[in-house]
Design an enzyme around this catalytic site. Sequence first.
Site, PDB file in Angstrom:
ATOM      1  N   LYS A 108       0.862  -1.182   0.000  1.00 48.86           N
ATOM      2  CA  LYS A 108       0.000   0.000   0.000  1.00 48.86           C
ATOM      3  C   LYS A 108       0.897   1.229   0.000  1.00 48.86           C
ATOM      4  CE  LYS A 108      -4.477   0.914   0.381  1.00 48.86           C
ATOM      5  NZ  LYS A 108      -5.589   0.157  -0.210  1.00 48.86           N
ATOM      6  N   GLY A 146     -25.972   1.539   1.440  1.00 48.66           N
ATOM      7  CA  GLY A 146     -25.106   2.232   0.483  1.00 48.66           C
ATOM      8  C   GLY A 146     -25.244   1.675  -0.917  1.00 48.66           C
ATOM      9  N   VAL A 147     -25.835   2.481  -1.794  1.00 53.00           N
ATOM     10  CA  VAL A 147     -25.981   2.021  -3.182  1.00 53.00           C
ATOM     11  C   VAL A 147     -25.147   2.902  -4.119  1.00 53.00           C
ATOM     12  CG1 VAL A 147     -28.146   0.721  -3.049  1.00 53.00           C
ATOM     13  CG2 VAL A 147     -28.238   3.208  -3.282  1.00 53.00           C
ATOM     14  N   VAL A 195     -20.661  -0.031  -5.973  1.00 55.75           N
ATOM     15  CA  VAL A 195     -20.822  -1.474  -5.757  1.00 55.75           C
ATOM     16  C   VAL A 195     -22.263  -1.816  -5.375  1.00 55.75           C
ATOM     17  CG1 VAL A 195     -20.054  -3.481  -4.437  1.00 55.75           C
ATOM     18  CG2 VAL A 195     -18.402  -1.701  -5.030  1.00 55.75           C
TER      19      VAL A 195
END
Length: 356
Positions: free
Chosen positions: A83, A183-184, A187
């Site tokens: 990362k 949460g739309v 994803v």
Amino acid sequence: MTETLQITEIPVPGYERVIRGVDPASGLHAIIAVHDTTLGPALGGLRMWPYKSEEDARFDVLRLSKGMTYKSAVAHTGLGGGKAVIIGDPETAKSEALYLAMGRLVDSLDGKYITAEDVNTSLADCAIVRRATKYVSGLAREDGGSGNPSPYTAYGVYLGIRAALGHVHGDDSCKGRTVAIQGVGAVGSALARRLVDDGAKVFAADRNHARLEKLAAETGLSPIDDDEIMTVDCDVFAPCALGAVLNDDTIPQLKASIVAGAANNVLLEPRHGNSLRERKILYAPDYVINAGGIINVSVEFHEGGYDEQVALQKIERIPVALKQLWTIAHEENIPTSEAADRLAERILADGRAAKA
Ligand code: NAD
């Protein structure tokens, strides 16, 4: 051009390489952590965040890079974990010079670390990084990359939900099952479409009400309030927004018998894996079920380059990994979250043994 990028090693036990890059000319102050390359080069996104201190940035990059090792191991991407973080305000500190310097920092690791888009960095930012190093993945299809990972993440989560339904009910069909999606966005919306198409009853909440209403009109899903999404009567709770949503306050209120969604770090603390287990709620560990995106990116490194069919076939193995870790959890009497880590560690140990 005078090179002003200063690179220093930060020795950290348990990590292969951790480097700090400081470039006074562009204002770059970044850390790259290569956690483990046993299974392949370390792939992980480049995050930009206004960390209060280098110590905070280091804590984050170490935690996230180790998470990538585990995620890639269980997903069999043939990659390791790494990362990168840039310390800076994404609103004010972005510049071409900064991302070019970042590219030189990535390049200094000679391919041991491969970067990608992440929180507060865009495909456009990564395209600048790409001018200074070839070790950039996940670019747009027109730039030779694998493109937007979200539909692939959604596909993996959908398959994971079906596997969980099969595990709990002995029948993996979505028909007549209820799923509550928190949460739309990229994803969650793709997941909702698949579930509705498959005959599930879908409840969804999103703090972006316009987005939610539009999706409801297109799919027929039932919008509900943000503060009801975790308590609604349903078979599956699918967190697809924020992390840390499963905690001492929320777990006792869940009515679902399955938690399976895309959000990262959904357990506030590791012990919350056990709280789910005590309540007999089947948990599909986040980094296993949401690996569709990284699997899709990893296919860029296959011989012959990116091939969507290969990506889909590999994503279709997510249920296999889930079933494996559910078996480990059952046999060893441990939470499924812990079983996922054990599975990752076994895969890494096998990789080390094969290399020895
Ligand atoms: P996104 O930003 O496109 O969507 C997130 C949605 O959640 C937004 O619509 C937002 O309005 C909504 N939201 C935020 N806070 C909320 C709240 N309190 N209640 C209800 N809705 C809320 O993000 P995404 O790309 O869809 O990713 C969703 C989650 O999955 C994130 O946690 C992300 O880290 C994780 N994830 C995404 C991918 C990927 O391929 N995009 C891969 C792995 C994991």
